[in-house]
Scaffold this motif. Structure first.
Motif, short mmCIF file in Angstrom:
data_model
loop_
_atom_site.label_atom_id
_atom_site.label_comp_id
_atom_site.label_asym_id
_atom_site.label_seq_id
_atom_site.Cartn_x
_atom_site.Cartn_y
_atom_site.Cartn_z
N ARG A 10 37.25 55.88 45.03
CA ARG A 10 38.19 55.07 44.26
C ARG A 10 37.47 53.85 43.68
O ARG A 10 36.51 53.33 44.27
N GLY A 11 37.96 53.39 42.54
CA GLY A 11 37.47 52.15 41.94
C GLY A 11 35.97 52.18 41.70
O GLY A 11 35.40 53.17 41.26
N SER A 12 35.33 51.07 42.01
CA SER A 12 33.90 50.94 41.75
C SER A 12 33.05 51.56 42.84
O SER A 12 31.82 51.47 42.79
N SER A 14 38.87 49.76 37.86
CA SER A 14 39.22 51.05 38.45
C SER A 14 38.17 52.06 38.02
O SER A 14 37.34 51.80 37.13
N LYS A 15 38.20 53.24 38.64
CA LYS A 15 37.26 54.29 38.26
C LYS A 15 37.39 54.60 36.77
O LYS A 15 36.39 54.71 36.04
N GLU A 16 38.62 54.73 36.30
CA GLU A 16 38.87 55.07 34.90
C GLU A 16 38.38 53.97 33.95
O GLU A 16 37.81 54.25 32.89
N GLU A 17 38.60 52.73 34.36
CA GLU A 17 38.13 51.61 33.53
C GLU A 17 36.61 51.57 33.46
O GLU A 17 36.03 51.28 32.40
#
Length: 776
Positions: free
Chosen positions: A245-247, A216-219
């Motif tokens: 969102r995400g990558s 995810s973006k946060e990860e």
């Protein structure tokens, strides 16, 4: 004039305000799809040079931007637990949002009509005399008129994410972190009182192996925080790409080059500007610079033409396309450097940092010295293992041979032999250049048989008389200079039996004066003009192999210090290597391994006969510059094969295999091929091609792009090129520099003259800097 600007980024806004300033009667509309406060990305970077151009174009806007700038001179490079720092680089950082706000406010002040949330798809329905398509990287206008603009979009190899942080960096910072998957790098710089840009980048394969695509973006942000924890000092990373969102926030940089910038839609010219017309990689911070300079140039040209677009637009395109291409070439060099950190990481940290600083080839050794003399002095002392000296004057050893410096006189055809016999001309030509200061002097390509010559004026080593003539020249060089002398053995193949260079280069000899030709496969070098060669038989291969062996024995007996086998430029051995000229169906054709079989047979036989204490090199064409030909990746495999066979150095050239070639010329244009081979294969290399100044040689050697530099035409113009260049950069020796004692009386006078010229240049630079500070 009625002007519509599609796109409210830096290019569109700045052009609008400059045109309105130029003539308040212009009706100018800027159409921006986003809201006034929307922006993506963090800080942008300008050089001092760009700011000077903006000050001249609109002093008020430039002053507001300057007041908001964070200025720094230093660059820091962090790798393998080491930090290298150099100064004098002169960059300015500003928040993208702040920049847009300044430009927007100035537009409003001047009366430009700004329309936000105006998502026009293209130029359809715009009632204007001039339409500016400044609609960014993914320009819809460019796509609509692709047949006119002819864009070439190259999606580069790295993934990157544009983040921010509250950590305030004191210098433009590059941080490199090695992981189990490969190298990641961060580009970080402060752009306001509270925030820094923090770009994280990695090659696509490394990015995929690290599993970021599934995060995810946060990860993904947390991954970067852990990776760069030391340089971040506990600060968090922030994303402002809330729409992604995400990558998806990790993108690949597209290099955009357009053949044309102007389309006539039947109503008004539609002119590309900024990222719609061209892109330059963020690693040299030139995207916004180019956009603003586009605006300055077009406004200037329209003003000079008094509004006549038929005059102004061609001038704009002609002048800007040259400058943009120059910047894009530098950006390409920089892009490729960051795509290949794995290769550069094999250098020691000191040389790694130097390589990074000079990666675009816009910053050279002497330019670095002007920026930070202390840094260069420390680096030169490290490179030389003691006392600082220019890199070109450091010694170089292969096997038992040591060259006094890194300068090589290239093998250059002179077409001045009779029946392959070198005479007094060659004694003068090679002797003068040996006395001129170079570490190694090459005789021109010398042929192992009469039918191996390029022209009737080319030298040979197929008779004992020729061997004795070469021995006389070698003895003269050894007796009258400290230079070493090399022989380059080669067979012309399908490019033989031609006239001397000044009689028509590559033009065939008249019938009756010519001789039969052979090569890997039947070939006509100049279609419809050249003589056609026949394919070599195994018996031909055996005879040519024996000829090379006999020539090698004579070269050794003549006392040459170095031998090179010519496997480049479409000559006989090269014709086996390139798929363009090798169409054989036997064991010597097809795969690269097969195509190398015969050149390696010759090399191994020659190496076995050449004295074990003396070096042997191979010249290769690292790029045929033709679709379907040898590529730079092939060149790495070719170098691996010759290294395994016992080669000590690869002389890295390119081209001249096919007349269909389309090389990308420029200063030091073939050096990247040398760097790739040197640092991937782990073999010494010699760089060639448009190396014409000491500054070029110093930059190449210092950055680990080659071990030797071959200089051709400058040595034709000046046999004492090395001695002259030493005086020009203020190096008096003695190490690596050896003046003939007969000429020593000229040394102080030459050095004094160049000292005077440097002092004058320094005074002029000081005056220019003072004038800039005063706004003059």
């Amino acid at each position: 004039m009625r002007i519509s600007c599609i796109g409210g980024g830096p290019a569109g806004l700045y052009f609008a305000l400059l045109m309105k300033q130029q003539n308040p009667a212009h009706q100018i509309t800027v159409l921006e799809r986003n809201k006034p406060g929307d922006t993506f990305g963090w800080g942008v970077v300008f050089s001092d040079q760009t700011l000077s151009a903006m000050r001249e174009a609109d002093a008020k806007t430039a002053g507001q931007i300057l007041d908001a700038f964070n200025h720094w001179d230093d660059i820091e490079v962090h790798i393998k637990g080491r930090t290298m720092r150099s100064g004098g680089h002169g960059f300015c950082g500003i928040g993208r949002m702040k920049l847009l706000n300044i430009l927007q406010a100035r537009c409003v002040e001047l009366g430009v009509d700004l329309r936000y949330e105006s998502d026009v798809q293209d130029d359809e329905g715009l009632d204007a005399d001039l339409i500016i398509a400044a609609d960014g990287l993914n320009s819809r206008v460019r796509q609509k008129y692709a047949a006119t603009y002819q864009p070439d979009i190259d999606l580069r190899q790295c993934r990157f994410v544009w983040l921010g942080t509250a950590k305030l960096f004191e210098a433009f910072t590059f941080d490199f972190q090695q992981t189990e998957w490969g190298w990641f790098q961060a580009h970080a710089y402060r752009f306001d009182d509270s925030t820094s840009t923090f770009i994280v980048e990695a090659p696509q394969a490394v990015w995929e192996a690290a599993g970021i695509e599934a995060m995810s973006k946060e990860e993904g942000i947390a991954f970067c925080e852990r990776l760069f924890a030391k340089v971040l000092d506990g600060h968090k990373l922030i994303s402002n790409a809330s729409h992604l969102r995400g990558s998806a926030q990790w993108i690949r940089f597209p290099r955009v080059v357009c053949k044309n910038w102007v389309h006539h839609n039947g109503v008004a010219p539609v002119v590309l500007m900024g990222d719609a017309a061209h892109t330059a990689h963020f690693s040299i911070g030139s995207g916004t610079k180019l956009a603003l300079e586009d605006a300055i140039a077009l406004a200037r040209d329209i003003g000079a033409a008094k509004g006549d677009l038929d005059l102004a637009l061609p001038r704009y395109v002609a002048s800007r396309s040259i400058e943009v291409l120059r910047i894009q070439n530098a950006a390409r060099n920089s892009t490729e450097w960051f795509e290949n950190v794995e290769r550069h990481s094999r250098l020691e940290p000191e040389q790694f940092a130097y390589s990074l600083l000079t990666r675009s080839q816009r910053i050279s050794h002497e330019n670095l010295r002007l920026r930070d003399a202390g840094y260069v002095d420390r680096f030169e002392a490290w490179l030389a293992g003691g006392q600082a000296k220019p890199p070109m004057f450091t010694p170089f050893t292969l096997r038992e041979l040591t060259l006094k410096n890194r300068v090589v006189v290239s093998p250059m055809a002179q077409y001045s032999c009779a029946d392959g016999l070198p005479g007094d001309y060659h004694l003068m030509h090679l002797g003068a250049r040996a006395a001129g200061g170079a570490g190694l002097v090459f005789a021109e390509m010398t042929c192992p048989s009469a039918d191996a010559r390029i022209t009737p004026g080319c030298p040979g080593l197929y008779t004992d008389e020729q061997g004795a003539a070469w021995a006389r020249i070698v003895s003269f060089v050894h007796a009258n200079s400290s230079a070493k002398i090399a022989i380059q053995l080669g067979h012309a193949g399908a490019k033989g039996s031609t006239r001397r260079g000044w009689e028509g280069i590559d033009q065939p000899l008249d019938q009756g004066q010519d001789w039969p030709l052979m090569s890997a496969s039947p070939q006509q070098y100049l279609a419809g003009v050249s003589q056609t060669s026949r394919a070599m038989t195994r018996a031909d291969m055996d005879r040519v192999l024996a000829d090379f062996c006999a020539a090698t024995k004579r070269a050794a007996a003549a006392g040459f210090d170095w031998l090179e086998l010519h496997c480049a430029h479409g000559y006989l051995l090269s014709s086996f290597i390139s798929p363009l000229t090798n169409q054989r169906g036997d064991d010597y054709g097809g795969s690269l391994e097969n195509r190398l079989r015969y050149p390696l047979e010759v090399f191994k036989a020659v190496r076995a006969l050449w004295p074990a204490d003396k070096p042997m090199s191979v010249r290769i064409s690292a790029h045929d510059w033709v679709e379907g030909g040898t590529t730079p990746e092939d060149a790495v495999l070719i170098a691996v094969a010759f290294k395994a066979a016992g080669a000590d150095l690869i002389d890295v050239s390119s081209g001249q295999v096919s007349k269909l070639e389309k090389p990308s010329y420029g200063r030091m244009w073939q050096t990247p091929f040398s760097e790739s081979i040197r640092n991937r294969v782990g073999i010494a290399t010699m760089a060639v091609g448009a190396i014409s100044e000491a500054d070029h040689v110093n930059s190449i050697i210092a950055a680990g792009r080659a071990d030797l530099c071959a200089v051709a035409r400058p040595h034709l113009a000046n046999p004492a090129w090395t001695l002259t260049e030493a005086a020009k950069i203020g190096y008096a020796g003695p190490d690596g520099l050896d003046w003939p004692r007969q000429y020593l009386s000229a040394k102080p006078q030459l050095e004094k003259e160049f000292d005077r010229q440097r002092a004058q240049a320094g005074q002029a630079a000081t005056i220019e800097q003072a004038n800039k500070a005063l706004g003059i």
